[in-house]
Design a protein around this motif. Structure first.
Motif, PDB file in Angstrom:
ATOM      1  N   LEU A 193       1.662   7.503  -1.224  1.00 42.61           N
ATOM      2  CA  LEU A 193       0.317   7.456  -1.785  1.00 42.61           C
ATOM      3  C   LEU A 193      -0.576   6.514  -0.983  1.00 42.61           C
ATOM      4  O   LEU A 193      -1.783   6.757  -0.840  1.00 42.61           O
ATOM      5  CB  LEU A 193       0.374   7.017  -3.246  1.00 42.61           C
ATOM      6  N   ALA A 194       0.004   5.439  -0.449  1.00 40.40           N
ATOM      7  CA  ALA A 194      -0.771   4.546   0.411  1.00 40.40           C
ATOM      8  C   ALA A 194      -1.227   5.274   1.669  1.00 40.40           C
ATOM      9  O   ALA A 194      -2.389   5.142   2.091  1.00 40.40           O
ATOM     10  CB  ALA A 194       0.064   3.317   0.777  1.00 40.40           C
ATOM     11  N   ALA A 195      -0.330   6.048   2.273  1.00 43.66           N
ATOM     12  CA  ALA A 195      -0.707   6.806   3.471  1.00 43.66           C
ATOM     13  C   ALA A 195      -1.754   7.862   3.142  1.00 43.66           C
ATOM     14  O   ALA A 195      -2.707   8.069   3.899  1.00 43.66           O
ATOM     15  CB  ALA A 195       0.537   7.451   4.077  1.00 43.66           C
ATOM     16  N   TRP A 196      -1.586   8.540   2.010  1.00 40.13           N
ATOM     17  CA  TRP A 196      -2.572   9.547   1.590  1.00 40.13           C
ATOM     18  C   TRP A 196      -3.934   8.898   1.381  1.00 40.13           C
ATOM     19  O   TRP A 196      -4.953   9.389   1.853  1.00 40.13           O
ATOM     20  CB  TRP A 196      -2.098  10.210   0.297  1.00 40.13           C
ATOM     21  N   GLY A 197      -3.943   7.774   0.655  1.00 43.49           N
ATOM     22  CA  GLY A 197      -5.205   7.095   0.398  1.00 43.49           C
ATOM     23  C   GLY A 197      -5.838   6.557   1.660  1.00 43.49           C
ATOM     24  O   GLY A 197      -7.065   6.624   1.833  1.00 43.49           O
TER      25      GLY A 197
END
Length: 484
Positions: free
Chosen positions: A113-117
């Motif tokens: 989710l950090a990479a997506w965000g």
């Protein structure tokens, strides 16, 4: 310094510290918490034969089962999660080891989710997303529980991220969503709500391409989701005997409290004292997102995030109302990725504008952080489930051959067996069938107030009770005839 190095540095500063804090909290809970009912079903199913791992009720014991009877399995989930643990950790992994099959996927979902965000929303918005994920009491609890929640949650988050990365490549997008939905649905039936929600988002994109995804990619992704979930259905079709059992199950009545708990789930754990505050704050997040959506140039991304949050909450409720199927708030767990993406989208929107939107978002964010922190502290401060070990260890030490023991209520039999790991010297007795002849002493593990079967059966026959090992969790009682 190359351009890749600052990106790596910024990503490390974004995710590393929250991940370390979350890992420490999850490992602490995995070490401290005693095994409880649903986790005991996991351990029993992993240790069963391969045939019973796939067909959990193939050798089902009717009525009350002996705690150490390996046929006594009561679990409705698909088999893949249990098979993964069996393959990687062996037939008898124990509770602590099994919980790591939730801890590692929960951490993996944070990084995904950090990479997506970071790639979709920007660094500052991604910080908000990761912060809420790391503080969420729901992530903290389900992230260490030995159940098929964290692993499919990781698969759903990874599928979202890879779908964005492969948005322009229909074949790869099809493969990502096919395997993501197939594997996830083979671990938890309720991932189907996430699959349907994502499919509706892709259907909207196919009708009106936006966000860099053309019609071919949208249709390919939609096809991948549908075929993947149908493949999972085909793989578990021989388990259809479970449908008759599920049909007879009943859940708690649908009430405002249950609906409130479902909507508050990202911010407050079910049964916690902060559910009302979490519910009001979820409504505030929803109102803020709706207001920002009206004037946002990136409303497609915001609408998709809202759909991935709200639809997995609404769909199981609608099915319950239409077909009277069981429903509890944890069935909506796979709405979490959508909630976190909604929070990240709001953070990006308000960072690009001032005025009331930023002030309102800051106020809601501070309140959400406070409620999450209090809820997580509540879980960390004391055992969330009733501790078993004081009563279990006292029984193992005090029971003698010729004694009997029983568990009250009887559906906790398997939980006792997993916590004890070995049978006590006493013989097991189910008091619903009467008191064993010539019994001179009966040990009872139960709550502070014994149930009607145990108390009624023994008191009617002139037995007296004495607490041996009271605790904040399960108690050990000793019952002896009054004639002694």
């Amino acid at each position: 310094m190359s351009t890749a190095e600052p990106r790596r540095a910024s990503f490390a500063s974004l995710a590393l510290c929250p991940a370390c804090l979350l890992l420490a909290a999850l490992a602490f809970l995995a070490w401290r918490e005693d095994c409880w009912g649903d986790e005991a079903f996991t351990i029993r199913r992993v240790s069963a034969s391969w045939d019973q791992l796939y067909h959990p009720f193939a050798y089902r014991v009717e009525g009350v089962g002996h705690p150490f009877d390996p046929r006594f399995v009561y679990d409705f989930n698909p088999p893949l999660y249990f098979a993964v643990i069996r393959l990687l950790a062996g037939k008898d992994p124990g509770v602590f080891v099994t919980r790591w099959f939730s801890i590692l996927p929960a951490l993996g979902a944070l990084f995904v989710l950090a990479a997506w965000g970071r790639s979709s929303l920007g660094l500052q918005a991604a910080r908000s997303l990761v912060l809420f994920y790391a503080l969420s009491p729901t992530v903290l609890y389900f992230g260490h529980e030995a159940r098929p929640y964290a692993m499919p949650l990781f698969l759903a988050s990874l599928a979202l991220y890879l779908a964005r990365r492969r948005a322009g490549d229909p074949k790869r997008l099809f493969a990502v969503l096919f395997f993501g939905s197939a594997l996830g649905c083979l671990m938890n039936y309720h991932l189907a709500w996430w699959v349907i929600s994502f499919a509706l988002v892709l259907l909207a994109l196919a009708a009106k391409p936006a966000g860099g995804m053309g019609r071919r990619s949208a249709w390919a992704g939609l096809l991948g989701l549908m075929l993947g979930s149908l493949t999972a259905v085909a793989a578990i079709l021989p388990q259809r005997q479970m449908l008759a059992i599920v049909k007879g199950e009943s859940g708690p009545p649908l009430s405002f409290e249950l609906l409130r708990s479902a909507l508050a789930l990202p911010l407050a754990m079910s049964g916690g004292r902060y559910v009302p505050a979490g519910f009001l704050l979820s409504l505030a997040v929803l109102a803020l997102a709706a207001a920002l959506l009206v004037r946002s140039p990136q409303r497609g991304l915001g609408a998709a995030a809202l759909a991935l949050w709200l639809l997995p909450v609404a769909l199981p409720i609608l099915l319950h109302l239409a077909l009277a199927t069981p429903f509890t708030d944890r069935y909506t767990l796979f709405a979490l990725p959508g909630w976190f993406l909604t929070v990240g989208w709001i953070a990006r929107e308000v960072s690009e504008r001032g005025g009331w939107g930023r002030r309102a978002a800051q106020l809601v964010a501070v309140a959400c952080i406070l409620v999450c922190a209090l809820g997580s502290f509540e879980i960390l401060r004391r055992p969330f489930r009733a501790p078993w070990q004081p009563a279990v260890q006292a029984l193992l030490a005090k029971a003698e051959p010729g004694d009997y023991y029983t568990i009250d209520p009887d559906w906790l039999n398997i939980c006792f067996a997993v916590n004890a790991r070995r049978p006590p010297p006493a013989a097991y007795a189910y008091l619903g069938n009467g008191i064993p002849p010539k019994a001179r002493r009966i040990w009872i593990i139960g709550h502070s107030t014994l149930g009607p079967i145990v108390r009624g059966t023994l008191e009617q026959n002139g037995w007296r009770f004495e607490p041996v090992s009271p605790s904040d969790g399960m108690w050990l009682w000793r019952a002896t005839p009054t004639t002694e």
